[in-house]
Design an enzyme around this catalytic site. Structure first.
Site, PDB file in Angstrom:
ATOM      1  N   SER A  82      40.158  38.713  44.214  1.00 39.19           N
ATOM      2  CA  SER A  82      38.411  38.844  44.126  1.00 39.19           C
ATOM      3  C   SER A  82      37.861  37.343  44.620  1.00 39.19           C
ATOM      4  O   SER A  82      38.570  36.432  44.702  1.00 39.19           O
ATOM      5  CB  SER A  82      37.528  39.124  42.524  1.00 39.19           C
ATOM      6  OG  SER A  82      36.219  38.131  42.617  1.00 39.19           O
ATOM      7  N   TYR A  95      35.859  36.618  33.317  1.00 37.66           N
ATOM      8  CA  TYR A  95      36.485  37.140  34.988  1.00 37.66           C
ATOM      9  C   TYR A  95      37.368  36.217  35.855  1.00 37.66           C
ATOM     10  O   TYR A  95      38.034  36.479  36.612  1.00 37.66           O
ATOM     11  CB  TYR A  95      35.871  37.856  35.469  1.00 37.66           C
ATOM     12  CG  TYR A  95      35.408  38.724  35.854  1.00 37.66           C
ATOM     13  CD1 TYR A  95      36.670  39.939  36.417  1.00 37.66           C
ATOM     14  CD2 TYR A  95      35.784  38.673  38.044  1.00 37.66           C
ATOM     15  CE1 TYR A  95      36.667  40.516  37.828  1.00 37.66           C
ATOM     16  CE2 TYR A  95      36.082  39.224  38.984  1.00 37.66           C
ATOM     17  CZ  TYR A  95      36.754  40.272  38.677  1.00 37.66           C
ATOM     18  OH  TYR A  95      36.563  41.190  40.348  1.00 37.66           O
TER      19      TYR A  95
END
Length: 168
Positions: A82, A95
């Site tokens: 990401s 995350y």
């Protein structure tokens, strides 16, 4: 398969090896992921455990188990990380940490696999309107309801006599 369990990962490994056969596995795409957002101070430890389990430990485990057959085929490992894997943004600590870890692992793996002709690639998508980002994934909803329910910011500081957070 539930990639947070050894049984689930073992099923995936057996299926991949059977499909690959003697020629080896040409590609492994580690794409499973979960995002359990929350401010660092309010996020429960379980959110970090779940995030690391699925976003980091599952890809590492699958790669480890399948690497011999990937090397046979001179194949590829593709890890979907990401933009949060290299730019940490607020309210996504669990995350961010898991994606940073997968980025670092991928960088090391890329260097170590070069002599065998195995390519290692990170795909780093930005935030998109997906069930993961907007919170409508049923598994994420279930985990959130069981492990990361947060008190309101105001109630966290009620013992001090006044809220420290007035609004967002």
């Amino acid at each position: 398969a539930d990639l947070t369990t050894e049984e689930g990962r073992t099923r995936v490994v057996h299926a991949a090896k059977a499909a690959a056969g003697a020629e080896g596995l040409y590609g492994l795409v580690n794409n499973a992921g979960i995002c359990l957002p929350g401010n660092v101070e309010w996020l429960k430890m379980k959110a970090y455990e779940v995030s690391m389990s699925l976003n980091f430990f599952a890809p590492v485990s699958l790669t480890y188990e399948l690497l011999p057959t990937i090397k046979t085929a001179r194949g590829r490992v593709i890890n979907v990380t990401s933009v949060d894997g290299f730019i940490a943004l607020p309210t996504n600590a669990a995350y961010n940490a898991s994606k940073h870890a997968l980025e670092a692992y991928s960088d090391t793996l890329r260097c170590e696999m070069q002599p065998w002709g195995v390519k290692v690639v990170c795909i780093e998508p930005a935030t998109m309107r997906t069930p993961l980002a907007v919170g409508s994934d049923s598994l994420a909803d279930e985990i959130r309801s069981k492990s990361t329910s947060l008190a309101s910011p105001q109630s966290l500081y009620a013992h001090e006599g006044k809220p420290r957070v007035v609004g967002f």
